[in-house]
Design a protein around this motif. Structure first.
Motif, PDB file in Angstrom:
ATOM      1  N   ILE A   9       0.983  -1.189   0.167  1.00  0.00           N
ATOM      2  CA  ILE A   9      -0.215   0.064  -0.119  1.00  0.00           C
ATOM      3  C   ILE A   9       0.994   1.143   0.082  1.00  0.00           C
ATOM      4  O   ILE A   9       1.543   1.537   1.046  1.00  0.00           O
ATOM      5  CB  ILE A   9      -0.997  -0.125   1.197  1.00  0.00           C
ATOM      6  N   ALA A  11       3.254   3.705  -3.010  1.00  0.00           N
ATOM      7  CA  ALA A  11       4.569   3.632  -3.768  1.00  0.00           C
ATOM      8  C   ALA A  11       5.444   4.734  -3.365  1.00  0.00           C
ATOM      9  O   ALA A  11       6.169   5.505  -4.209  1.00  0.00           O
ATOM     10  CB  ALA A  11       4.067   3.786  -4.998  1.00  0.00           C
ATOM     11  N   LEU A  13       9.291   5.511  -1.210  1.00  0.00           N
ATOM     12  CA  LEU A  13      10.516   4.808  -1.280  1.00  0.00           C
ATOM     13  C   LEU A  13      10.414   3.385  -0.762  1.00  0.00           C
ATOM     14  O   LEU A  13      11.006   2.362  -1.195  1.00  0.00           O
ATOM     15  CB  LEU A  13      11.580   5.551  -0.808  1.00  0.00           C
ATOM     16  N   LEU A  32       0.008  -0.384  -4.693  1.00  0.00           N
ATOM     17  CA  LEU A  32      -1.182   0.342  -5.075  1.00  0.00           C
ATOM     18  C   LEU A  32      -0.713   1.740  -4.532  1.00  0.00           C
ATOM     19  O   LEU A  32      -0.463   1.985  -3.462  1.00  0.00           O
ATOM     20  CB  LEU A  32      -2.341  -0.165  -4.458  1.00  0.00           C
ATOM     21  N   GLU A  33      -0.767   2.673  -5.468  1.00  0.00           N
ATOM     22  CA  GLU A  33      -0.346   4.074  -4.889  1.00  0.00           C
ATOM     23  C   GLU A  33      -1.875   4.873  -5.533  1.00  0.00           C
ATOM     24  O   GLU A  33      -1.984   5.060  -6.609  1.00  0.00           O
ATOM     25  CB  GLU A  33       0.681   4.685  -5.741  1.00  0.00           C
ATOM     26  N   GLY A  40       6.023   9.599  -3.676  1.00  0.00           N
ATOM     27  CA  GLY A  40       5.502  10.318  -2.186  1.00  0.00           C
ATOM     28  C   GLY A  40       6.154  11.556  -2.137  1.00  0.00           C
ATOM     29  O   GLY A  40       6.145  12.444  -3.075  1.00  0.00           O
ATOM     30  N   CYS A  41       7.085  11.723  -1.038  1.00  0.00           N
ATOM     31  CA  CYS A  41       7.626  12.886  -0.567  1.00  0.00           C
ATOM     32  C   CYS A  41       8.909  12.848  -1.431  1.00  0.00           C
ATOM     33  O   CYS A  41       9.554  14.196  -1.439  1.00  0.00           O
ATOM     34  CB  CYS A  41       8.125  12.761   0.802  1.00  0.00           C
ATOM     35  N   SER A  57      15.229  16.973  -1.205  1.00  0.00           N
ATOM     36  CA  SER A  57      15.927  17.542  -2.191  1.00  0.00           C
ATOM     37  C   SER A  57      17.102  17.305  -2.636  1.00  0.00           C
ATOM     38  O   SER A  57      18.004  17.643  -3.595  1.00  0.00           O
ATOM     39  CB  SER A  57      15.986  19.116  -1.805  1.00  0.00           C
ATOM     40  N   VAL A 312       6.071  20.945   7.132  1.00  0.00           N
ATOM     41  CA  VAL A 312       6.767  22.138   6.792  1.00  0.00           C
ATOM     42  C   VAL A 312       6.452  22.733   5.485  1.00  0.00           C
ATOM     43  O   VAL A 312       5.939  21.726   4.363  1.00  0.00           O
ATOM     44  CB  VAL A 312       8.285  21.889   6.769  1.00  0.00           C
ATOM     45  N   TYR A 432       0.103  18.477   1.836  1.00  0.00           N
ATOM     46  CA  TYR A 432       0.519  17.417   1.955  1.00  0.00           C
ATOM     47  C   TYR A 432      -0.441  16.362   2.451  1.00  0.00           C
ATOM     48  O   TYR A 432      -0.436  15.083   2.029  1.00  0.00           O
ATOM     49  CB  TYR A 432       1.720  17.484   2.954  1.00  0.00           C
ATOM     50  N   LEU A 436      -0.675  13.572  -0.481  1.00  0.00           N
ATOM     51  CA  LEU A 436      -0.148  12.198  -0.152  1.00  0.00           C
ATOM     52  C   LEU A 436      -0.903  11.490   0.967  1.00  0.00           C
ATOM     53  O   LEU A 436      -0.402  10.573   1.406  1.00  0.00           O
ATOM     54  CB  LEU A 436       1.363  12.507   0.628  1.00  0.00           C
ATOM     55  N   ILE A 443       5.674  15.066   7.606  1.00  0.00           N
ATOM     56  CA  ILE A 443       6.649  14.732   6.705  1.00  0.00           C
ATOM     57  C   ILE A 443       7.311  13.659   6.842  1.00  0.00           C
ATOM     58  O   ILE A 443       8.152  13.065   6.169  1.00  0.00           O
ATOM     59  CB  ILE A 443       7.400  16.012   6.039  1.00  0.00           C
ATOM     60  N   ALA A 484      14.064   5.438   4.500  1.00  0.00           N
ATOM     61  CA  ALA A 484      13.011   4.859   3.961  1.00  0.00           C
ATOM     62  C   ALA A 484      13.072   3.549   3.120  1.00  0.00           C
ATOM     63  O   ALA A 484      12.745   2.482   3.095  1.00  0.00           O
ATOM     64  CB  ALA A 484      12.161   5.849   3.161  1.00  0.00           C
TER      65      ALA A 484
HETATM   66  C1  LIG Z   1       9.764  18.953   2.433  1.00  0.00           C
HETATM   67  C2  LIG Z   1      10.402  17.653   2.564  1.00  0.00           C
HETATM   68  C3  LIG Z   1      11.855  17.720   2.296  1.00  0.00           C
HETATM   69  C4  LIG Z   1      12.382  16.765   2.486  1.00  0.00           C
HETATM   70  N1  LIG Z   1      13.859  16.556   2.275  1.00  0.00           N
HETATM   71  C5  LIG Z   1      14.435  15.582   2.468  1.00  0.00           C
HETATM   72  C6  LIG Z   1      16.032  15.332   1.673  1.00  0.00           C
HETATM   73  O1  LIG Z   1      16.456  16.396   1.285  1.00  0.00           O
HETATM   74  N2  LIG Z   1      16.550  14.133   2.100  1.00  0.00           N
HETATM   75  C7  LIG Z   1      16.083  13.252   2.549  1.00  0.00           C
HETATM   76  O2  LIG Z   1      16.700  12.091   2.612  1.00  0.00           O
HETATM   77  N3  LIG Z   1      14.922  13.031   2.894  1.00  0.00           N
HETATM   78  C8  LIG Z   1      13.922  14.416   2.925  1.00  0.00           C
HETATM   79  N4  LIG Z   1      12.531  14.260   3.155  1.00  0.00           N
HETATM   80  C9  LIG Z   1      12.054  13.062   3.798  1.00  0.00           C
HETATM   81  C10 LIG Z   1      11.839  11.888   2.707  1.00  0.00           C
HETATM   82  O3  LIG Z   1      11.331  12.464   1.416  1.00  0.00           O
HETATM   83  C11 LIG Z   1      10.904  11.189   3.337  1.00  0.00           C
HETATM   84  O4  LIG Z   1      11.014  10.707   4.684  1.00  0.00           O
HETATM   85  C12 LIG Z   1      10.683   9.837   2.322  1.00  0.00           C
HETATM   86  O5  LIG Z   1      10.510   9.893   0.881  1.00  0.00           O
HETATM   87  C13 LIG Z   1       9.429   9.064   2.822  1.00  0.00           C
HETATM   88  O6  LIG Z   1       9.315   7.730   2.216  1.00  0.00           O
HETATM   89  P1  LIG Z   1       8.123   6.696   2.649  1.00  0.00           P
HETATM   90  O7  LIG Z   1       8.526   5.456   2.155  1.00  0.00           O
HETATM   91  O8  LIG Z   1       7.828   6.726   3.962  1.00  0.00           O
HETATM   92  O9  LIG Z   1       7.086   7.165   1.650  1.00  0.00           O
HETATM   93  P2  LIG Z   1       6.026   8.342   1.602  1.00  0.00           P
HETATM   94  O10 LIG Z   1       6.948   9.390   0.636  1.00  0.00           O
HETATM   95  O11 LIG Z   1       5.420   8.650   2.836  1.00  0.00           O
HETATM   96  O12 LIG Z   1       5.015   7.729   0.492  1.00  0.00           O
HETATM   97  C14 LIG Z   1       3.826   6.899   0.605  1.00  0.00           C
HETATM   98  C15 LIG Z   1       3.017   6.827  -0.456  1.00  0.00           C
HETATM   99  O13 LIG Z   1       1.779   6.267  -0.043  1.00  0.00           O
HETATM  100  C16 LIG Z   1       0.976   6.794  -0.663  1.00  0.00           C
HETATM  101  N5  LIG Z   1      -0.592   6.697   0.049  1.00  0.00           N
HETATM  102  C17 LIG Z   1      -1.181   6.795   1.258  1.00  0.00           C
HETATM  103  N6  LIG Z   1      -2.158   6.570   1.361  1.00  0.00           N
HETATM  104  C18 LIG Z   1      -2.676   5.648   0.584  1.00  0.00           C
HETATM  105  C19 LIG Z   1      -3.538   4.924   0.431  1.00  0.00           C
HETATM  106  N7  LIG Z   1      -4.563   4.915   1.283  1.00  0.00           N
HETATM  107  N8  LIG Z   1      -3.736   4.048  -0.640  1.00  0.00           N
HETATM  108  C20 LIG Z   1      -2.495   3.916  -1.650  1.00  0.00           C
HETATM  109  N9  LIG Z   1      -1.560   4.767  -1.315  1.00  0.00           N
HETATM  110  C21 LIG Z   1      -1.658   5.687  -0.338  1.00  0.00           C
HETATM  111  C22 LIG Z   1       0.949   8.183  -0.679  1.00  0.00           C
HETATM  112  O14 LIG Z   1       0.325   9.033  -1.847  1.00  0.00           O
HETATM  113  C23 LIG Z   1       2.732   8.182  -1.064  1.00  0.00           C
HETATM  114  O15 LIG Z   1       3.097   8.551  -2.369  1.00  0.00           O
HETATM  115  C24 LIG Z   1      11.873  15.540   3.000  1.00  0.00           C
HETATM  116  C25 LIG Z   1      10.437  15.160   3.195  1.00  0.00           C
HETATM  117  C26 LIG Z   1       9.709  16.634   2.827  1.00  0.00           C
HETATM  118  C27 LIG Z   1       8.284  16.459   3.001  1.00  0.00           C
END
Ligand SMILES: Cc1cc2nc3c(=O)[nH]c(=O)nc-3n(C[C@H](O)[C@H](O)[C@H](O)COP(=O)(O)OP(=O)(O)OC[C@H]3O[C@@H](n4cnc5c(N)ncnc54)[C@H](O)[C@@H]3O)c2cc1C
Length: 499
Positions: A9, A11, A13, A32-33, A40-41, A57, A312, A432, A436, A443, A484
């Motif tokens: 659930i 997509a 990282l 599933l995304e 995502g972020c 970034s 943020v 956000y 997301l 975040i 992640a």
């Molecule tokens: C402003 C900002 C700046 C950042 N800067 C950095 C940086 O420079 N370097 C760094 O290392 N990290 C940075 N981060 C943090 C980093 O981007 C995240 O911690 C990391 O990408 C999170 O990955 P994740 O696997 O938790 O998935 P997420 O990015 O949280 O993705 C989750 C996915 O699940 C999907 N989803 C949610 N609910 C459902 C549902 N019910 N059904 C289907 N899909 C769903 C969402 O749409 C999303 O695509 C930053 C984050 C932000 C917001």
């Protein structure tokens, strides 16, 4: 017969990493995304020829990416082009002093000799200490599951050298930085980075102080934008049969006799699988998609006791000139005590940010193709913003905040900016949440206090629902691109071990 072996659930990282690894290991996997894009972020969207990163970034500490790709027989260089960012930061201190820190530790010593001479002797010691810590912690902490307290104990037994780094586990981020550095200039260079852990310097855990050195092991930007990292995992997974469907929102995890049986989408479609990996916020997963009736009483209390991490606001600018910046990242910083004071008196009280500090990201410095010729992209990651605002709301404040931030960064960092903005977009905490589905615009999933870290964070393998695994920022090791990815590998490895 279930439709798939594994359903992921989200997509992000974490989801794509675990999905790709499960596919590579022969499991029929569906990701599933709910959104239109993966990542995502850590993603990138296009508007009028400008390519803007959604959140993340840059990437650093890329060992977890290297390891996950290596597990699938892939070298990182085959699937993404990581451009080194050097200098790491162009700093602008409170009094306007401006200087850059290069990647090289030795060259940084030379800069420190000029801007903070009393700390020049401490810096190489700090760098060596953190280098040693990272060498041990990358595998011991970052790459290992922390499901129970026994896992934490085992970590220290297996890696006794970690005990030498006790102050990092017991002290705050601020304690560690203040211990090593005595000058205001050095302390300001490290002040903002505690927010990479989602907390102000006096609340973030001491281990995050490694950031002050880890960036000197290299910082990279993927050619084509941050989305190229998740897309690389998607491509490798698809080679092994992984399916990714965007525009599919999961609204329920099906539980039968204490075990996952699949998911239900918002259009009512039911898809079955004996294994589900959740890449979404753990509170949303347990409280909304699963439901309290499936949770033991103590777990219910535990899950509700977490706080979504900070949010943020971020401003995305397309400009028709080359901004006078010195690096991919310019950090407009303040003394640590002021960051702490901001947290308690503005953020925690739900007030609209009353001052500016933060990060200017200049992706077109690294990859000019992200904007039309002669144009540039500048993203502003502003002061942390509370989700609930006293007396107003984010939608009402958007335009004014864009204007204020353009004006501030024009004066403080980029002369002429205000006259060259062609397009301006913003993501507020509310955006956000809408885009997301991150509760309260969090975040980094869940807040990263010590009491919500390691085995205290929601477990990568559910302790009460069979076949349910967690990945992403709200499980160990927490938020950030490398974390992640590491969590995605941990979930895939746990599935191999237990299923
Ligand atoms: C402003 C900002 C700046 C950042 N800067 C950095 C940086 O420079 N370097 C760094 O290392 N990290 C940075 N981060 C943090 C980093 O981007 C995240 O911690 C990391 O990408 C999170 O990955 P994740 O696997 O938790 O998935 P997420 O990015 O949280 O993705 C989750 C996915 O699940 C999907 N989803 C949610 N609910 C459902 C549902 N019910 N059904 C289907 N899909 C769903 C969402 O749409 C999303 O695509 C930053 C984050 C932000 C917001």
């Amino acid at each position: 017969m279930p439709d798939y072996d594994v359903i992921v659930i989200g997509a992000g990282l974490g989801g794509l990493t675990s999905g790709a690894l499960c596919s590579h290991r022969g499991r029929k996997t569906l990701v599933l995304e709910q959104g239109d894009l993966v990542g995502g972020c850590c993603s990138t969207f296009e508007k009028d020829g400008y390519h803007f990163d959604v959140g993340a970034s840059v990437v650093e500490v890329i060992g977890s990416i290297v390891n996950a790709m290596a597990d699938m027989g892939v070298e990182v260089g085959e699937v993404m082009d990581l451009i080194p960012c050097d200098p790491i930061y162009d700093y602008i201190l409170k009094d306007g002093t401006r200087f850059q820190f290069p990647v090289s530790v030795e060259e940084t010593t030379e800069v420190i000799k000029k801007v903070a001479p009393q700390d020049a002797a401490a810096w190489p010691g700090f760098a060596a200490y953190m280098k040693e810590f990272i060498a041990i912690a990358t595998d011991a902490v970052f790459g290992s599951p922390m499901v129970t307290f026994a896992d934490v104990a085992r970590m220290f037994v297996k890696h006794p050298a970690l005990l030498k780094f006790g102050p990092l586990f017991t002290g705050s981020y601020q304690d560690v930085i203040f211990h090593w550095f005595k000058t205001e200039a050095m302390r300001q260079t490290a002040a903002y980075q505690s927010f990479y852990a989602g907390l102000p310097p006096e609340l973030a855990g001491g281990t995050y102080a490694l950031l002050g050195y880890s960036e000197h092991e290299g910082v990279w930007y993927p050619r084509g934008g941050m989305i190229k990292i998740p897309e690389a995992f998607q491509r490798v997974g698809e080679r092994h049969g992984m399916e990714v469907r965007t525009g599919c929102r999961v609204v329920q995890v099906i539980i039968r006799e204490g075990r996952v049986a699949g998911v239900i989408l918002d259009d009512g479609t039911e898809i079955t699988a004996p294994l589900v990996i959740s890449n979404i916020n753990a509170m949303t997963l347990y409280l909304d998609l699963i439901g309290e009736q499936y949770m033991p009483r103590l777990t219910r209390v535990g899950i509700k006791s977490y706080r979504p991490s900070m949010s943020v606001p971020m401003v995305y600018l397309g400009v028709d000139y080359e901004p006078e910046l010195e690096a991919h990242h310019t950090l407009v910083t303040l003394p640590m005590e002021e960051m702490d004071e901001y947290w308690w008196n503005v953020y925690e009280k739900g007030r609209l940010p009353d001052r500016m500090f933060g990060l200017v990201c200049w992706p077109t410095e690294s990859d000019p193709a992200l904007a039309p010729e002669g144009h540039h992209v500048v993203n502003l990651i502003l002061t942390p913003g509370p989700y609930r605002l006293e007396g107003t709301d984010w939608d009402s404040e958007k335009e004014a905040l864009i204007d204020r931030s353009i004006q501030f960064f024009t004066e403080k960092a980029m002369p002429g900016l205000a006259d060259h903005v062609k397009i301006a977009e913003i993501s507020t905490p509310l955006d956000y949440e809408r885009k997301l589905l991150h509760p309260e615009g969090a975040i980094y999933g869940l807040s990263e206090e010590t009491t919500a870290s390691l085995c205290f964070r929601p477990s990568a393998r559910s302790k009460f629902i069979e076949g349910l695994y967690l990945t992403g920022a709200s499980t160990h090791p927490g938020g950030g691109v490398p974390a992640a990815v590491a969590s995605g590998r941990i979930a895939a490895d746990l599935i191999d071990r237990y299923e």
